[in-house]
Write an enzyme that holds these catalytic residues in place. Structure first.
Site, PDB file in Angstrom:
ATOM      1  N   ILE A  40       0.817  -1.207   0.000  1.00 46.43           N
ATOM      2  CA  ILE A  40       0.000   0.000   0.000  1.00 46.43           C
ATOM      3  C   ILE A  40       0.860   1.270   0.000  1.00 46.43           C
ATOM      4  O   ILE A  40       0.385   2.341  -0.373  1.00 46.43           O
ATOM      5  CB  ILE A  40      -0.950  -0.031   1.226  1.00 46.43           C
ATOM      6  CG1 ILE A  40      -2.184   0.812   0.983  1.00 46.43           C
ATOM      7  CG2 ILE A  40      -0.241   0.354   2.504  1.00 46.43           C
ATOM      8  CD1 ILE A  40      -3.292   0.583   2.008  1.00 46.43           C
ATOM      9  N   ASN A  97      11.399  -8.796   7.290  1.00 46.77           N
ATOM     10  CA  ASN A  97      11.735  -8.261   8.607  1.00 46.77           C
ATOM     11  C   ASN A  97      11.225  -9.196   9.696  1.00 46.77           C
ATOM     12  O   ASN A  97      10.122  -9.745   9.588  1.00 46.77           O
ATOM     13  CB  ASN A  97      11.098  -6.880   8.789  1.00 46.77           C
ATOM     14  CG  ASN A  97      11.746  -5.831   7.901  1.00 46.77           C
ATOM     15  OD1 ASN A  97      12.967  -5.789   7.788  1.00 46.77           O
ATOM     16  ND2 ASN A  97      10.940  -4.991   7.267  1.00 46.77           N
ATOM     17  N   GLU A 105       6.395  -4.526  11.190  1.00 42.87           N
ATOM     18  CA  GLU A 105       5.188  -3.849  11.683  1.00 42.87           C
ATOM     19  C   GLU A 105       3.957  -4.743  11.674  1.00 42.87           C
ATOM     20  O   GLU A 105       3.036  -4.519  12.457  1.00 42.87           O
ATOM     21  CB  GLU A 105       4.910  -2.587  10.849  1.00 42.87           C
ATOM     22  CG  GLU A 105       5.947  -1.505  11.092  1.00 42.87           C
ATOM     23  CD  GLU A 105       5.587  -0.187  10.461  1.00 42.87           C
ATOM     24  OE1 GLU A 105       4.854  -0.199   9.450  1.00 42.87           O
ATOM     25  OE2 GLU A 105       6.039   0.845  10.987  1.00 42.87           O
ATOM     26  N   HIS A 110       5.708 -11.811   5.953  1.00 40.09           N
ATOM     27  CA  HIS A 110       5.605 -11.271   4.592  1.00 40.09           C
ATOM     28  C   HIS A 110       7.007 -11.073   4.044  1.00 40.09           C
ATOM     29  O   HIS A 110       7.898 -10.620   4.754  1.00 40.09           O
ATOM     30  CB  HIS A 110       4.817  -9.961   4.539  1.00 40.09           C
ATOM     31  CG  HIS A 110       5.197  -8.969   5.589  1.00 40.09           C
ATOM     32  ND1 HIS A 110       4.850  -9.121   6.906  1.00 40.09           N
ATOM     33  CD2 HIS A 110       5.899  -7.811   5.515  1.00 40.09           C
ATOM     34  CE1 HIS A 110       5.314  -8.103   7.612  1.00 40.09           C
ATOM     35  NE2 HIS A 110       5.973  -7.298   6.788  1.00 40.09           N
TER      36      HIS A 110
HETATM   37  P1  AMP Z   1       7.089  -4.563   7.644  1.00 43.49           P
HETATM   38  O1  AMP Z   1       7.639  -3.279   8.175  1.00 43.49           O
HETATM   39  O2  AMP Z   1       8.150  -5.461   7.062  1.00 43.49           O
HETATM   40  O3  AMP Z   1       6.205  -5.265   8.655  1.00 43.49           O
HETATM   41  O4  AMP Z   1       6.187  -4.179   6.392  1.00 43.49           O
HETATM   42  C1  AMP Z   1       4.807  -4.012   6.456  1.00 43.49           C
HETATM   43  C2  AMP Z   1       4.370  -3.534   5.100  1.00 43.49           C
HETATM   44  O5  AMP Z   1       2.977  -3.731   4.977  1.00 43.49           O
HETATM   45  C3  AMP Z   1       4.652  -2.058   4.819  1.00 43.49           C
HETATM   46  O6  AMP Z   1       5.484  -1.938   3.667  1.00 43.49           O
HETATM   47  C4  AMP Z   1       3.256  -1.461   4.606  1.00 43.49           C
HETATM   48  O7  AMP Z   1       3.232  -0.453   3.632  1.00 43.49           O
HETATM   49  C5  AMP Z   1       2.466  -2.690   4.173  1.00 43.49           C
HETATM   50  N1  AMP Z   1       1.030  -2.637   4.418  1.00 43.49           N
HETATM   51  C6  AMP Z   1       0.396  -2.317   5.575  1.00 43.49           C
HETATM   52  N2  AMP Z   1      -0.938  -2.404   5.413  1.00 43.49           N
HETATM   53  C7  AMP Z   1      -1.154  -2.802   4.140  1.00 43.49           C
HETATM   54  C8  AMP Z   1      -2.317  -3.067   3.365  1.00 43.49           C
HETATM   55  N3  AMP Z   1      -3.555  -2.945   3.880  1.00 43.49           N
HETATM   56  N4  AMP Z   1      -2.159  -3.456   2.073  1.00 43.49           N
HETATM   57  C9  AMP Z   1      -0.923  -3.567   1.549  1.00 43.49           C
HETATM   58  N5  AMP Z   1       0.211  -3.332   2.220  1.00 43.49           N
HETATM   59  C10 AMP Z   1       0.106  -2.949   3.499  1.00 43.49           C
END
Ligand code: AMP
Length: 126
Positions: A40, A97, A105, A110
């Site tokens: 996103i 991560n 986060e 993922h």
């Molecule tokens: P991380 O910091 O590795 O946990 O990455 C989490 C990722 O999830 C970030 O790059 C966000 O932009 C992405 N993200 C969070 N919510 C959504 C969503 N609803 N759809 C797509 N990506 C998302």
């Protein structure tokens, strides 16, 4: 906010909601073991997330507890998505991560796939 990757799986995390169809996503690929969708908040011209369908908090949880079929299916899905998106010839970067210091986060495993421009050397900024 960064999560604690040692905690049990939280069914209310945003990727669990995406897997249940409660939140929309821009799906790139889906099979028995994995779902891939556009991030996103893209950090590169192409930024795709690939998640396993099973309930795994992180790469650590997944690599320790997932079945060989889940691991094989997930790894093949990541490769397939990158190949189908034409990323192999120009090149791409994978990132997963795990926990607080990595700034994970979302507490559902993922793998980020970044591509679409020269990404430069791998940097670990303080
Ligand atoms: P991380 O910091 O590795 O946990 O990455 C989490 C990722 O999830 C970030 O790059 C966000 O932009 C992405 N993200 C969070 N919510 C959504 C969503 N609803 N759809 C797509 N990506 C998302």
């Amino acid at each position: 906010m960064a999560i604690d990757a040692t905690l049990p799986y939280d069914d209310d995390n945003i990727f669990a909601k995406i897997l249940r169809g409660e939140i929309p996503n821009k799906t790139v690929y889906e099979d028995e073991h994995a779902l891939a969708f556009h991030d996103i908040n893209p950090q590169a011209p192409q930024h795709i997330l690939v998640i396993p369908k099973g309930k795994y908090v992180s790469w650590d949880d997944f690599s320790a507890k997932a079945s060989d079929a889940e691991i094989g299916g997930f790894v093949r899905a990541v490769g397939h998505v990158a190949r189908e998106a034409g990323m192999v010839e120009p090149g791409y970067r994978l990132l997963a991560n795990v926990g607080h210091d990595s700034h994970q986060e979302v507490p559902h495993l993922h793998v980020h796939i970044f591509s679409g421009k020269p990404l430069g050397p791998m940097l670990v900024r303080g």
